[in-house]
Design a protein around this motif. Sequence first.
Motif, PDB file in Angstrom:
ATOM      1  N   VAL A   1      53.362  35.670 -29.886  1.00  0.00           N
ATOM      2  CA  VAL A   1      52.563  36.765 -30.443  1.00  0.00           C
ATOM      3  C   VAL A   1      52.649  36.749 -31.967  1.00  0.00           C
ATOM      4  N   GLN A   2      53.826  36.521 -32.509  1.00  0.00           N
ATOM      5  CA  GLN A   2      53.981  36.472 -33.965  1.00  0.00           C
ATOM      6  C   GLN A   2      53.152  35.347 -34.576  1.00  0.00           C
ATOM      7  N   LYS A   3      53.171  34.187 -33.942  1.00  0.00           N
ATOM      8  CA  LYS A   3      52.383  33.058 -34.444  1.00  0.00           C
ATOM      9  C   LYS A   3      50.893  33.362 -34.377  1.00  0.00           C
TER      10      LYS A   3
ATOM     11  N   ALA B   1      45.642  34.925 -36.665  1.00  0.00           N
ATOM     12  CA  ALA B   1      44.540  35.885 -36.705  1.00  0.00           C
ATOM     13  C   ALA B   1      44.371  36.459 -38.113  1.00  0.00           C
ATOM     14  N   ALA B   2      45.474  36.745 -38.776  1.00  0.00           N
ATOM     15  CA  ALA B   2      45.401  37.273 -40.143  1.00  0.00           C
ATOM     16  C   ALA B   2      44.784  36.247 -41.091  1.00  0.00           C
ATOM     17  N   THR B   3      45.142  34.995 -40.917  1.00  0.00           N
ATOM     18  CA  THR B   3      44.565  33.933 -41.744  1.00  0.00           C
ATOM     19  C   THR B   3      43.067  33.811 -41.496  1.00  0.00           C
ATOM     20  N   ALA B   4      42.671  33.860 -40.240  1.00  0.00           N
ATOM     21  CA  ALA B   4      41.248  33.758 -39.898  1.00  0.00           C
ATOM     22  C   ALA B   4      40.470  34.942 -40.465  1.00  0.00           C
TER      23      ALA B   4
ATOM     24  N   ALA C   1      40.775  33.594 -32.430  1.00  0.00           N
ATOM     25  CA  ALA C   1      42.151  33.929 -32.817  1.00  0.00           C
ATOM     26  C   ALA C   1      42.526  35.324 -32.333  1.00  0.00           C
ATOM     27  N   PHE C   2      41.620  36.273 -32.503  1.00  0.00           N
ATOM     28  CA  PHE C   2      41.917  37.636 -32.075  1.00  0.00           C
ATOM     29  C   PHE C   2      41.892  37.776 -30.554  1.00  0.00           C
ATOM     30  N   ALA C   3      41.061  37.005 -29.881  1.00  0.00           N
ATOM     31  CA  ALA C   3      41.045  37.027 -28.414  1.00  0.00           C
ATOM     32  C   ALA C   3      42.364  36.486 -27.860  1.00  0.00           C
ATOM     33  N   GLN C   4      42.859  35.411 -28.450  1.00  0.00           N
ATOM     34  CA  GLN C   4      44.142  34.853 -28.018  1.00  0.00           C
ATOM     35  C   GLN C   4      45.280  35.829 -28.304  1.00  0.00           C
TER      36      GLN C   4
ATOM     37  N   ALA D   1      47.746  37.584 -25.517  1.00  0.00           N
ATOM     38  CA  ALA D   1      49.202  37.434 -25.612  1.00  0.00           C
ATOM     39  C   ALA D   1      49.891  38.793 -25.695  1.00  0.00           C
ATOM     40  N   LYS D   2      49.292  39.729 -26.419  1.00  0.00           N
ATOM     41  CA  LYS D   2      49.875  41.074 -26.505  1.00  0.00           C
ATOM     42  C   LYS D   2      49.869  41.760 -25.143  1.00  0.00           C
ATOM     43  N   ARG D   3      48.786  41.578 -24.399  1.00  0.00           N
ATOM     44  CA  ARG D   3      48.712  42.166 -23.054  1.00  0.00           C
ATOM     45  C   ARG D   3      49.766  41.540 -22.139  1.00  0.00           C
ATOM     46  N   GLU D   4      49.921  40.236 -22.249  1.00  0.00           N
ATOM     47  CA  GLU D   4      50.925  39.539 -21.440  1.00  0.00           C
ATOM     48  C   GLU D   4      52.331  40.016 -21.804  1.00  0.00           C
ATOM     49  N   LEU D   5      52.586  40.191 -23.088  1.00  0.00           N
ATOM     50  CA  LEU D   5      53.883  40.675 -23.544  1.00  0.00           C
ATOM     51  C   LEU D   5      54.137  42.089 -23.028  1.00  0.00           C
ATOM     52  N   ALA D   6      53.144  42.953 -23.129  1.00  0.00           N
ATOM     53  CA  ALA D   6      53.300  44.331 -22.654  1.00  0.00           C
ATOM     54  C   ALA D   6      53.580  44.359 -21.155  1.00  0.00           C
TER      55      ALA D   6
END
Length: 67
Positions: free
Chosen positions: A11-13, A18-21, A49-52, A56-61
Amino acid sequence: MTDLEELKQRVQKLQSRAATAKTQLHDLAECLPNYWTEIVAVAEKTFDAFAQLDAAKRELAASENSR
């Protein structure tokens, strides 16, 4: 490293990517009308980037909630 730690690291990566994009899209918008032909490619990269990141955030949650 546990699966949860790996997921947090992923998620951090993805947040960084996403921020770079987002920055690239913003910079491109500031240069308009120059480089207008690059809008679609940069926007698609940003969208992906934001979709990924969202996935990942949903998977983490879900992983954290199942603990």
